[in-house]
Design a protein around this motif. Structure first.
Motif, mmCIF file in Angstrom:
data_model
loop_
_atom_site.group_PDB
_atom_site.id
_atom_site.type_symbol
_atom_site.label_atom_id
_atom_site.label_comp_id
_atom_site.label_asym_id
_atom_site.label_seq_id
_atom_site.Cartn_x
_atom_site.Cartn_y
_atom_site.Cartn_z
ATOM 1 N N ALA A 48 66.210 143.485 38.030
ATOM 2 C CA ALA A 48 67.511 142.763 38.182
ATOM 3 C C ALA A 48 68.142 142.908 39.572
ATOM 4 O O ALA A 48 68.460 142.054 40.187
ATOM 5 N N ARG A 49 67.874 144.085 39.995
ATOM 6 C CA ARG A 49 68.150 144.578 41.333
ATOM 7 C C ARG A 49 67.411 143.663 42.470
ATOM 8 O O ARG A 49 67.851 142.909 43.445
ATOM 9 N N LEU A 50 66.130 143.506 42.206
ATOM 10 C CA LEU A 50 64.979 142.911 43.203
ATOM 11 C C LEU A 50 65.627 141.227 42.977
ATOM 12 O O LEU A 50 65.760 140.559 43.940
ATOM 13 N N ARG A 51 65.806 140.569 41.641
ATOM 14 C CA ARG A 51 66.180 139.443 41.681
ATOM 15 C C ARG A 51 67.613 139.175 42.461
ATOM 16 O O ARG A 51 67.760 138.063 43.136
ATOM 17 N N ASP A 52 68.510 140.023 42.327
ATOM 18 C CA ASP A 52 69.793 139.740 43.186
ATOM 19 C C ASP A 52 69.339 139.832 44.598
ATOM 20 O O ASP A 52 70.061 139.229 45.314
ATOM 21 N N GLU A 53 68.833 140.790 44.996
ATOM 22 C CA GLU A 53 68.139 140.911 46.545
ATOM 23 C C GLU A 53 67.584 139.757 46.840
ATOM 24 O O GLU A 53 67.893 139.138 47.986
ATOM 25 N N ILE A 54 66.610 139.197 46.179
ATOM 26 C CA ILE A 54 66.136 137.817 46.408
ATOM 27 C C ILE A 54 67.162 136.729 46.722
ATOM 28 O O ILE A 54 66.766 135.974 47.437
ATOM 29 N N ALA A 55 68.164 136.644 45.616
ATOM 30 C CA ALA A 55 69.061 135.594 45.613
ATOM 31 C C ALA A 55 70.054 135.765 47.020
ATOM 32 O O ALA A 55 70.205 134.907 47.501
ATOM 33 N N GLU A 56 70.181 137.181 47.223
ATOM 34 C CA GLU A 56 70.895 137.309 48.615
ATOM 35 C C GLU A 56 70.167 136.799 49.799
ATOM 36 O O GLU A 56 71.035 136.290 50.539
ATOM 37 N N LEU A 57 69.051 137.142 50.099
ATOM 38 C CA LEU A 57 68.083 136.520 50.860
ATOM 39 C C LEU A 57 67.762 135.124 51.157
ATOM 40 O O LEU A 57 68.140 134.492 52.013
ATOM 41 N N GLN A 58 67.880 134.453 49.738
ATOM 42 C CA GLN A 58 67.598 133.144 49.840
ATOM 43 C C GLN A 58 69.179 132.551 50.296
ATOM 44 O O GLN A 58 69.128 131.400 51.147
ATOM 45 N N LYS A 59 70.251 133.029 49.927
ATOM 46 C CA LYS A 59 71.599 132.583 50.514
ATOM 47 C C LYS A 59 71.419 132.828 51.907
ATOM 48 O O LYS A 59 72.120 131.975 52.616
ATOM 49 N N THR A 60 71.126 134.134 52.412
ATOM 50 C CA THR A 60 71.248 134.156 53.785
ATOM 51 C C THR A 60 70.479 133.230 54.628
ATOM 52 O O THR A 60 70.730 132.682 55.578
ATOM 53 N N ILE A 61 69.087 132.712 53.995
ATOM 54 C CA ILE A 61 68.410 131.818 54.628
ATOM 55 C C ILE A 61 69.224 130.431 54.677
ATOM 56 O O ILE A 61 69.029 129.944 55.759
ATOM 57 N N GLU A 62 69.703 130.107 53.775
ATOM 58 C CA GLU A 62 70.290 128.821 53.558
ATOM 59 C C GLU A 62 71.542 128.832 54.531
ATOM 60 O O GLU A 62 71.822 127.935 55.238
ATOM 61 N N ASN A 64 71.928 130.629 57.292
ATOM 62 C CA ASN A 64 71.411 130.699 58.462
ATOM 63 C C ASN A 64 71.109 129.307 58.997
ATOM 64 O O ASN A 64 71.148 128.711 60.085
ATOM 65 N N ALA A 65 70.260 128.538 57.996
ATOM 66 C CA ALA A 65 69.837 127.271 58.155
ATOM 67 C C ALA A 65 70.906 126.391 58.557
ATOM 68 O O ALA A 65 70.980 125.541 59.302
ATOM 69 N N VAL A 66 71.898 126.369 57.618
ATOM 70 C CA VAL A 66 73.187 125.551 57.901
ATOM 71 C C VAL A 66 73.964 125.809 59.152
ATOM 72 O O VAL A 66 74.198 124.801 59.955
ATOM 73 N N SER A 67 73.979 126.886 59.533
ATOM 74 C CA SER A 67 74.596 127.355 60.661
ATOM 75 C C SER A 67 73.822 127.000 61.939
ATOM 76 O O SER A 67 74.274 126.289 62.875
ATOM 77 N N LYS A 136 62.293 132.739 65.417
ATOM 78 C CA LYS A 136 62.605 134.076 65.193
ATOM 79 C C LYS A 136 63.111 134.352 63.665
ATOM 80 O O LYS A 136 62.662 135.304 63.176
ATOM 81 N N LEU A 137 64.005 133.620 63.390
ATOM 82 C CA LEU A 137 64.495 133.644 62.042
ATOM 83 C C LEU A 137 63.464 133.372 60.984
ATOM 84 O O LEU A 137 63.561 133.959 60.077
ATOM 85 N N ILE A 138 62.801 132.372 61.148
ATOM 86 C CA ILE A 138 61.714 131.982 60.132
ATOM 87 C C ILE A 138 60.782 133.197 60.085
ATOM 88 O O ILE A 138 60.385 133.756 58.996
ATOM 89 N N GLU A 139 60.444 133.810 61.113
ATOM 90 C CA GLU A 139 59.487 135.080 61.054
ATOM 91 C C GLU A 139 60.070 136.013 60.394
ATOM 92 O O GLU A 139 59.496 136.826 59.541
ATOM 93 N N SER A 140 61.288 136.459 60.714
ATOM 94 C CA SER A 140 62.071 137.388 60.187
ATOM 95 C C SER A 140 61.990 137.356 58.615
ATOM 96 O O SER A 140 61.886 138.061 57.837
ATOM 97 N N THR A 141 62.452 135.955 58.254
ATOM 98 C CA THR A 141 62.278 135.685 56.824
ATOM 99 C C THR A 141 61.170 135.868 55.945
ATOM 100 O O THR A 141 61.192 136.266 54.944
#
Length: 186
Positions: A48-62, A64-67, A136-141
């Motif tokens: 569950a923690r890993l799923r939450d972490e993945i969801a947070e990372l996906q939100k961060t990616i989204e 950042n992409a919008v930004s 850089k953002l894509i590589e970090s992701t």
């Protein structure tokens, strides 16, 4: 578990030893089930923690992409406005050039050419910087996703080991029960 032997009494095996063995076997089984349940709960919590972490990372990616899209759109808007302003200046310069002597016409053309070169060079620099930041953002992701993938694989391996241990424990318990039944039947 080691084999267990019972002393024979007048009417079969010693009931106290058999009862004691069954209680011990039951306690061992209950401990194994509790340990399995604890490990399973820990694994589920980690999952569950890993799923939450993945969801947070996906939100961060989204986010950042919008930004970055908004930033690029703003820079494009600035470029378009600058280009429009230059276009307006060109019209004014062309009108003046018609009224001014030949030398003034040459000077206006030179100024316009210089302005075009400067705005194109600035636009190229801005575009290149935005592309580098995006790379850089894509590589970090990608690196973060690879790390999460590795953690998930490690979790799967641990879960497989726990399942194997549980299966082995259940088999041993079944073997012990079969031996115990054979002992009563024989």
């Amino acid at each position: 578990m080691a084999e267990t032997y019972f002393k024979k009494t007048f009417r079969g095996y010693n009931p106290e030893q058999v009862d004691s063995f069954i209680i011990s076997l039951s306690d061992t089984y209950e401990n194994n089930v509790k340990e399995h349940d604890d490990l399973l709960r820990a694994a589920e919590a980690e999952n569950a923690r890993l799923r939450d972490e993945i969801a947070e990372l996906q939100k961060t990616i989204e986010d950042n992409a919008v930004s970055h899209k908004e930033e690029i759109a703003q820079k494009q808007e600035d470029y378009d406005r600058l280009y429009a302003e230059i276009g307006e200046k060109m019209v004014v310069a062309d009108n003046r050039a018609a009224e001014i002597i030949k030398n003034a016409e040459k000077e206006a053309a030179f100024i316009l050419a210089q302005a075009r070169n400067d705005s194109e060079a600035e636009a190229k620099a801005v575009r290149q910087q935005a592309e580098e930041e995006a790379a850089k953002l894509i590589e970090s992701t990608r690196l973060q996703c690879a790390e999460i993938s590795a953690k998930a694989e490690e979790f799967r391996m641990r879960q497989d080991e726990m399942n194997k241990t549980i299966s082995e424990t259940e088999k041993r318990f079944g073997d012990a029960l079969n031996k115990l039944r054979e002992g009563f039947g024989g």
